[in-house]
Design a protein around this motif. Structure first.
Motif, PDB file in Angstrom:
ATOM      1  N   GLU A 165      43.748  36.041  36.925  1.00  0.00           N
ATOM      2  CA  GLU A 165      42.369  35.600  36.820  1.00  0.00           C
ATOM      3  C   GLU A 165      41.805  35.916  35.426  1.00  0.00           C
ATOM      4  O   GLU A 165      41.903  37.050  34.948  1.00  0.00           O
ATOM      5  N   ARG A 196      44.206  40.240  40.544  1.00  0.00           N
ATOM      6  CA  ARG A 196      43.426  39.051  40.875  1.00  0.00           C
ATOM      7  C   ARG A 196      44.109  37.852  40.227  1.00  0.00           C
ATOM      8  O   ARG A 196      44.455  37.866  39.048  1.00  0.00           O
ATOM      9  N   VAL A 197      44.317  36.783  41.011  1.00  0.00           N
ATOM     10  CA  VAL A 197      45.034  35.614  40.509  1.00  0.00           C
ATOM     11  C   VAL A 197      44.290  34.342  40.885  1.00  0.00           C
ATOM     12  O   VAL A 197      43.438  34.336  41.782  1.00  0.00           O
ATOM     13  N   GLU A 198      44.651  33.274  40.189  1.00  0.00           N
ATOM     14  CA  GLU A 198      44.166  31.936  40.489  1.00  0.00           C
ATOM     15  C   GLU A 198      45.376  31.054  40.784  1.00  0.00           C
ATOM     16  O   GLU A 198      46.340  31.041  40.020  1.00  0.00           O
ATOM     17  N   THR A 205      41.093  25.161  42.730  1.00  0.00           N
ATOM     18  CA  THR A 205      41.538  26.481  42.310  1.00  0.00           C
ATOM     19  C   THR A 205      41.224  27.475  43.422  1.00  0.00           C
ATOM     20  O   THR A 205      40.076  27.583  43.863  1.00  0.00           O
ATOM     21  N   LEU A 207      41.168  31.409  44.415  1.00  0.00           N
ATOM     22  CA  LEU A 207      41.131  32.737  43.825  1.00  0.00           C
ATOM     23  C   LEU A 207      41.363  33.779  44.909  1.00  0.00           C
ATOM     24  O   LEU A 207      40.874  33.640  46.037  1.00  0.00           O
ATOM     25  N   GLU A 209      43.569  37.920  45.824  1.00  0.00           N
ATOM     26  CA  GLU A 209      44.224  39.170  45.422  1.00  0.00           C
ATOM     27  C   GLU A 209      45.664  39.179  45.904  1.00  0.00           C
ATOM     28  O   GLU A 209      45.955  38.796  47.040  1.00  0.00           O
TER      29      GLU A 209
END
Length: 250
Positions: A165, A196-198, A205, A207, A209
């Protein structure tokens, strides 16, 4: 229970956050691990001959492992390889420098070991780390750490992209299965637990964890993502998500 990761995720994260700002509790955590190591050493006293500096034979291996630094405390996990092992120690290959004296949790297959970093030496683009084992336990069963999955997962096979992220680097992933609020993806790169990632799929998108990253083979990982936000077009949705509507089920 904290060092064995036997607590619910919310409690585990709360303790980790507290440890990050409380030096006294960090000290107690390290002392607990060291005390356990002393007890284990006493149990082994009769088995030690004292004739050789290295008392136990080292076995060459190449096994996937995950490590977590307990002191100084860290919430994330890092992937590693066990290069050799004995009853008293491990030799690891890791991607980042670990300070000698740091206390580690090392998880390998069905065992969780605790130990102290004795050395960390450059080895090409990585580092070789020697860990003196202070104690070890059977790893908690998966259903003893997490409550049973409340949402059914449906298999899919969809090309997507993933990035940390706020970052710019995109890596290609394959979405393997999906639930209302979670994804499992196949990636060629490990991502630390808690990151945290996208996840980008089409014009949406997702979002969330990273809850786990399991190594299947070199450059092949299954990554579980718990989603909490979905954005697409001009709309952003938080909280009550249904990711199954995004994918064509198999």
């Amino acid at each position: 229970m904290y060092i064995l990761e036997s607590l619910p995720l919310r409690d585990q994260a709360g303790i980790t956050t507290h440890l990050g700002s409380c030096a006294a509790c960090q000290g107690r955590l390290v002392e607990s691990v060291r005390f356990a190591g002393k007890i284990a050493a006493l149990k082994q006293t009769r088995e030690k001959s004292g004739k050789d500096q290295r008392r136990f034979t080292r076995i060459v291996t190449d096994m996937a492992a995950s490590i977590r630094v307990l002191s100084p405390v860290s919430s994330g996990k890092t992937q590693a390889r066990v290069l050799d092992a004995s009853r008293e120690g491990l030799k690891l290959r890791v991607s980042e420098f670990l300070h000698p004296g740091a206390t580690l949790q090392v998880r390998v297959t069905d065992t969780v070991a605790f130990g102290e970093v004795r050395y960390c030496q450059p080895a090409g683009s990585a580092f070789h780390v020697g860990v003196q084992i202070q104690d070890f336990f059977p790893a908690p069963a998966a259903d003893s750490v997490q409550p049973k999955r409340k949402e059914p997962r449906s298999p899919v096979s969809a090309a997507a992209s993933l990035r940390i992220e706020g970052g710019s680097h995109l890596q290609s992933v394959t979405v393997l299965d999906v639930s209302r609020s979670g994804l499992r993806v196949r990636s060629g790169t490990a991502v630390n637990t808690g990151s945290r990632v996208e996840v980008l799929y089409g014009n949406v998108t997702v979002l969330g964890e990273v809850r786990y990253a399991r190594e299947l083979a070199p450059d092949e990982f299954n990554i579980g993502v718990s989603a909490d936000c979905m954005a697409g077009g001009d709309q952003v949705r938080n909280g009550d998500l249904d990711l199954t509507m995004l994918f064509q089920m198999e």
